[in-house]
Structures are given as structure tokens and as C-alpha cells.
Motif scaffolding. Structure first.
Motif, mmCIF file in Angstrom:
data_model
loop_
_atom_site.group_PDB
_atom_site.id
_atom_site.type_symbol
_atom_site.label_atom_id
_atom_site.label_comp_id
_atom_site.label_asym_id
_atom_site.label_seq_id
_atom_site.Cartn_x
_atom_site.Cartn_y
_atom_site.Cartn_z
ATOM 1 N N ASN A 1 0.839 -1.191 0.000
ATOM 2 C CA ASN A 1 0.000 0.000 0.000
ATOM 3 C C ASN A 1 0.879 1.249 0.000
ATOM 4 O OD1 ASN A 1 -1.794 2.055 0.329
ATOM 5 N ND2 ASN A 1 -2.891 1.128 2.035
ATOM 6 N N PRO A 2 1.058 1.871 -1.164
ATOM 7 C CA PRO A 2 1.905 3.055 -1.254
ATOM 8 C C PRO A 2 1.181 4.364 -0.932
ATOM 9 C CG PRO A 2 1.258 2.375 -3.438
ATOM 10 C CD PRO A 2 0.655 1.377 -2.476
ATOM 11 N N ALA A 3 -0.020 4.288 -0.344
ATOM 12 C CA ALA A 3 -0.820 5.490 -0.094
ATOM 13 C C ALA A 3 -0.078 6.524 0.746
ATOM 14 C CB ALA A 3 -2.146 5.120 0.557
ATOM 15 N N ALA A 4 0.635 6.097 1.792
ATOM 16 C CA ALA A 4 1.332 7.052 2.662
ATOM 17 C C ALA A 4 2.393 7.831 1.881
ATOM 18 C CB ALA A 4 1.957 6.329 3.849
ATOM 19 N N GLU B 1 0.626 10.348 -0.442
ATOM 20 C CA GLU B 1 0.107 11.493 0.315
ATOM 21 C C GLU B 1 1.238 12.416 0.770
ATOM 22 O OE1 GLU B 1 -2.195 9.264 3.130
ATOM 23 O OE2 GLU B 1 -3.938 9.224 1.784
ATOM 24 N N LYS B 2 2.396 11.854 1.113
ATOM 25 C CA LYS B 2 3.563 12.666 1.500
ATOM 26 C C LYS B 2 4.014 13.524 0.315
ATOM 27 C CE LYS B 2 8.393 12.108 3.002
ATOM 28 N NZ LYS B 2 9.126 12.542 1.827
ATOM 29 N N ILE B 3 4.109 12.926 -0.852
ATOM 30 C CA ILE B 3 4.508 13.667 -2.053
ATOM 31 C C ILE B 3 3.483 14.761 -2.353
ATOM 32 C CG2 ILE B 3 4.847 13.489 -4.560
ATOM 33 C CD1 ILE B 3 5.972 10.626 -4.004
ATOM 34 N N ALA B 4 2.211 14.438 -2.212
ATOM 35 C CA ALA B 4 1.156 15.426 -2.478
ATOM 36 C C ALA B 4 1.329 16.656 -1.585
ATOM 37 C CB ALA B 4 -0.219 14.790 -2.267
#
Length: 179
Positions: free
Chosen positions: A144-147, A150-153
Motif C-alpha cells: 500500500n503506497p498510499a502514505a 500522500e507525502k509527495i502530495a
């Protein structure tokens, strides 16, 4: 493979572009993408949450199948299968002969960047406006690369409300509502 992405509407591409470049992201070029979406004769992709698309860009055609969205990531995630075709027009004729129906055409002008594992796109979409997309390809649902997305965003200033709909769905909804 799964495409996990965050898509957000942004009012102005310039500040986001500057932040992307300040992070030493690699510019991967700009392109006009002309996407033609099809619906199948044997099931309604609008109901099954699937998509088949022929994308024309830079005298090149790529066919894509997108599976139903996977809700477990918190962002938009789905299986995506891509392959190049020698002639997009011939492939479209084949789809027509097989009973597939053209659903919609979407035009966008995209700037592509690479930052580590992430692909970042700044999009100007006809009928819709400007967006940023951050995407990471995961091998399967266990990753799950979501974190990281979101950090890049946050780092690039594209941390608005995630849009889970595709550009196809957004254009269809806009036209349905007469906007």
C-alpha cells in the motif's frame, strides 16, 4: 499490477510545477493525450466499474483495460493492463466489429514527471480544468503506497480532496448534469 493514484483538482499548475522541480523530479515531457473509451456488448462497464480505452499520443496508440476500483487503499487503485498497437484505428475497427460502442472521447494536455517510484502528472483536461495526479505501481494488494503518495502530495502542494472518479466519469457526470 495495481495502479494506485491520488488525483486532486488544482487551481493553478505553476506553483505545483515549481515545487515538483524544486524536489529535483525528472521531467519526462509533455503530451496531448486523446483517449477514446468503449463499452462492451456483453456487460456495462459503467455498472462493473471497468474501462477500455484507446489512447493516442505522439503518433502512438496504447490500449488499456482498467479493472474495478479497489477500495482498500483509501486512494484510487485498480488493475491496469496496457499494450501498444501498431494501428489504433485498426484496433478501434476491430472493437466496432466485436460490438463495442464508443462511449466518450477525453482530451488532455499532460506534463509528466518522475520522483523516485512515483509518476506525477499535471493535467489540463478539456471540459474539466486542471489536476495533479500522483501514481505508484504496486505489485499487488499487499503493498500500500498510499502514505508515500500522500507525502509527495503535501510536498508539492497537491493535497486537496482526493477525486476517486476517472476523467471519463467526471466528463460523463458533467454532461449528465448539464454543467
Amino acid at each position: 499490477m495495481l495502479e494506485v493514484e491520488l488525483k486532486v483538482r488544482i487551481p493553478d499548475l505553476d506553483p505545483v510545477r515549481k515545487r515538483i522541480l524544486a524536489l529535483s523530479a525528472e521531467s519526462c515531457g509533455k503530451a496531448h493525450e486523446h483517449d477514446i473509451y468503449y463499452n462492451a456488448p456483453h456487460r456495462d462497464f459503467g455498472k462493473t466499474d471497468e474501462a477500455v480505452r484507446v489512447r493516442y499520443t505522439n503518433n502512438h496508440a496504447v490500449v488499456t483495460y482498467k479493472g474495478p476500483k479497489i477500495k482498500s487503499f483509501g486512494l484510487k487503485a485498480r488493475e491496469e493492463l496496457n499494450f501498444s498497437v501498431e494501428s489504433g484505428e485498426t484496433f478501434e475497427r476491430m472493437l466496432d466489429r466485436l460490438g463495442f460502442k464508443r462511449t466518450l472521447e477525453v482530451n488532455k494536455w499532460r506534463e509528466n514527471y518522475r520522483l523516485g517510484r512515483a509518476s506525477i502528472a499535471l493535467d489540463q483536461v478539456e471540459e474539466l480544468g486542471t489536476f495533479a495526479e500522483i501514481e505508484i505501481i504496486a505489485e499487488d494488494e499487499s503493498e500500500n503506497p498510499a502514505a508515500l503518495i500522500e507525502k509527495i502530495a503535501r510536498e508539492i502542494g497537491a493535497d486537496g480532496t482526493p477525486i476517486l472518479e476517472s476523467y471519463l466519469e467526471l466528463v460523463l457526470a458533467k454532461r449528465e448534469n448539464g454543467l
